[in-house]
Design a protein around this motif. Structure first.
Motif, PDB file in Angstrom:
ATOM      1  N   ALA A   1      -9.873   0.826   3.692  1.00 31.46           N
ATOM      2  CA  ALA A   1      -8.700   0.491   4.491  1.00 31.46           C
ATOM      3  C   ALA A   1      -8.904  -0.833   5.212  1.00 31.46           C
ATOM      4  CB  ALA A   1      -8.416   1.600   5.502  1.00 31.46           C
TER       5      ALA A   1
ATOM      6  N   VAL B   1       1.249   0.839   5.781  1.00 28.45           N
ATOM      7  CA  VAL B   1       1.399   0.084   4.536  1.00 28.45           C
ATOM      8  C   VAL B   1       2.497  -0.972   4.653  1.00 28.45           C
ATOM      9  CG1 VAL B   1       0.537   1.964   3.101  1.00 28.45           C
ATOM     10  CG2 VAL B   1       2.976   1.841   3.602  1.00 28.45           C
ATOM     11  N   SER B   2       3.009  -1.190   5.849  1.00 24.33           N
ATOM     12  CA  SER B   2       4.031  -2.213   6.072  1.00 24.33           C
ATOM     13  C   SER B   2       3.920  -2.702   7.505  1.00 24.33           C
ATOM     14  CB  SER B   2       5.435  -1.645   5.829  1.00 24.33           C
ATOM     15  OG  SER B   2       5.755  -0.669   6.811  1.00 24.33           O
TER      16      SER B   2
ATOM     17  N   ARG C   1      -4.320  -8.177   2.763  1.00 27.18           N
ATOM     18  CA  ARG C   1      -5.185  -7.748   1.660  1.00 27.18           C
ATOM     19  C   ARG C   1      -6.644  -8.165   1.859  1.00 27.18           C
ATOM     20  NH1 ARG C   1      -6.407  -9.635  -3.714  1.00 27.18           N
ATOM     21  NH2 ARG C   1      -5.399 -11.604  -3.181  1.00 27.18           N
TER      22      ARG C   1
ATOM     23  N   GLY D   1      -4.033  -1.384   9.269  1.00 22.61           N
ATOM     24  CA  GLY D   1      -3.767  -1.592   7.851  1.00 22.61           C
ATOM     25  C   GLY D   1      -4.375  -0.496   7.011  1.00 22.61           C
ATOM     26  N   GLY D   2      -3.603   0.032   6.087  1.00 26.57           N
ATOM     27  CA  GLY D   2      -4.095   1.073   5.192  1.00 26.57           C
ATOM     28  C   GLY D   2      -4.855   0.497   4.015  1.00 26.57           C
ATOM     29  N   GLN D   3      -5.178   1.355   3.077  1.00 23.22           N
ATOM     30  CA  GLN D   3      -5.927   0.947   1.885  1.00 23.22           C
ATOM     31  C   GLN D   3      -4.971   0.750   0.723  1.00 23.22           C
ATOM     32  OE1 GLN D   3      -9.182   3.526   0.861  1.00 23.22           O
ATOM     33  NE2 GLN D   3      -9.501   2.602  -1.155  1.00 23.22           N
ATOM     34  N   GLY D   4      -4.933  -0.467   0.191  1.00 18.96           N
ATOM     35  CA  GLY D   4      -4.086  -0.772  -0.950  1.00 18.96           C
ATOM     36  C   GLY D   4      -4.705  -0.289  -2.239  1.00 18.96           C
TER      37      GLY D   4
ATOM     38  N   GLU E   1      -3.585   3.792   8.233  1.00 17.11           N
ATOM     39  CA  GLU E   1      -2.566   4.429   7.390  1.00 17.11           C
ATOM     40  C   GLU E   1      -1.385   3.513   7.074  1.00 17.11           C
ATOM     41  OE1 GLU E   1      -3.016   7.336   6.026  1.00 17.11           O
ATOM     42  OE2 GLU E   1      -4.929   7.607   7.063  1.00 17.11           O
TER      43      GLU E   1
ATOM     44  N   GLN F   1       5.276  -0.192   9.996  1.00 17.05           N
ATOM     45  CA  GLN F   1       4.339   0.890  10.268  1.00 17.05           C
ATOM     46  C   GLN F   1       3.167   0.405  11.111  1.00 17.05           C
ATOM     47  OE1 GLN F   1       3.148   2.902   6.684  1.00 17.05           O
ATOM     48  NE2 GLN F   1       5.179   3.741   6.294  1.00 17.05           N
ATOM     49  N   ASN F   2       2.683  -0.815  10.858  1.00 17.62           N
ATOM     50  CA  ASN F   2       1.637  -1.385  11.712  1.00 17.62           C
ATOM     51  C   ASN F   2       2.024  -1.274  13.180  1.00 17.62           C
ATOM     52  OD1 ASN F   2       1.088  -4.059   9.360  1.00 17.62           O
ATOM     53  ND2 ASN F   2      -0.265  -2.328   9.732  1.00 17.62           N
TER      54      ASN F   2
END
Length: 331
Positions: free
Chosen positions: A207, A233-234, A164, A198-201, A231, A237-238
């Motif tokens: 992002a 979010v976990s 974050r 890392g995506g955008q929370g 993109e 996925q990273n």
């Protein structure tokens, strides 16, 4: 016991050589250390006069050590709430510190009712607590061991796992990951590709990957060596998205993931599950943050293997059933 320790040690070395990213390695490691310690204590009790009294004193100190542990967890939980905010993930050490003394009291009260079903519930609670405690020791032991291992191959790419942002900027926790990646990058020839991921929370203005890429370029990394992934979010996925970027960039070879030290083992387990040729290295984390972070990682690993743990717990469940049948027979 020493023979058992040697057997567990041989299994640990064999399976660690096959793949270091397996949690079963922790089972063999803890088995080797536990049996080795018991074997050494047994030898000392035979050859050292009065050593049995020392062992007894150590056993008697266990309740005091539990009290100290509870105090530490509660104090750490309060610190986490003050510094990191009132989120459930930040309360784990506090909840653990409160649960450790409360659970035995609850079990005693249940047994005191003499109700067969409540007595069985007490037995089940005791068995479940023991099982989870042993599982945590295995997880923690191997997480620490894996975190100290060096990666065996020069990485062709480094993926920095996101976390974050605060005010759209890289906070100290994430900066530690990026600085660790920079250390590896500068020590590696030819230079690997850096993939901040890392995506955008929902509570972030941009992002994570974009903010991380900006930080890396500010530290002097050439732009052609940084490709942001924005993109994911976990953690899973990273890793997957980063490998795709690595392949698209034509950087064939090993992938090294960079995260904080408490997160290395779970990231490695996920990389193995995804079939990726990736190891994980960790950066240092503020000490006050570590207890809750390890507890959070342990819960995530347990949730990821719920079916396996349900199967492993079946014998204990059967034992609890026998306790209930015996209690009903006596009643």
């Amino acid at each position: 016991m020493l023979i058992l320790a040697a057997g567990f040690g041989a299994l640990y070395l064999f399976f660690r050589r096959r793949d270091r990213r397996m949690l079963r390695n922790g089972v063999f490691l803890v088995g080797a250390l536990g049996c080795g310690l018991l074997g050494i204590l047994e030898i000392f009790s035979r050859v050292v006069p009065g050593f049995g009294l020392v062992s007894l004193a150590l056993v008697l100190l266990l309740p005091a050590s539990v009290v100290v542990l509870c105090w530490f967890l509660i104090a750490n939980g309060i610190t986490m709430l003050r510094r990191e905010g009132r989120r459930l993930g930040n309360m784990l050490s506090l909840l653990a510190g409160l649960a450790i003394p409360i659970l035995p009291v609850v079990a005693v009260l249940l047994v005191g009712t003499a109700n067969p079903y409540l007595v069985t519930l007490a037995a089940l609670l005791f068995l479940l607590t023991g099982y989870v405690s042993v599982a945590f020791v295995i997880f923690l032991s191997y997480a620490l061991a894996y975190g100290r291992m060096t990666h065996r191959e020069h990485p062709a790419a480094l993926v920095v796992l996101g976390s974050r942002l605060i005010g759209g900027q890289v906070p100290p926790l994430l900066r530690a990951r990026l600085d660790r990646a920079l250390e590896v990058y500068r020590d590696t020839e030819p230079k690997p590709l850096l993939i901040p991921s890392g995506g955008q929370g929902p509570d972030e203005s941009r992002a994570e990957g974009a903010a991380m890429a900006e930080y890396l370029r500010e530290q002097g990394v050439p732009a052609q060596d940084v490709i942001a992934e924005t993109e994911a979010v976990s953690t899973a996925q990273n890793l997957r998205f980063a490998q795709q970027i690595q392949e698209d960039a034509g950087r064939s070879g090993a992938l090294l993931a960079v995260t904080n030290n408490y997160h290395v083992l779970r990231a490695a387990l996920l990389a193995r599950k995804a079939g990726l040729r990736a190891e994980v290295t960790g950066s240092k984390t503020a000490r006050y943050y570590v207890p809750s972070a390890f507890l959070r990682e342990f819960i995530a690993v347990m949730r990821g293997h719920l079916f396996l743990h349900a199967v492993l717990f079946l014998p204990f469940l059967a034992f609890a059933g026998l306790v209930l049948m015996a209690a009903l027979a006596q009643g």
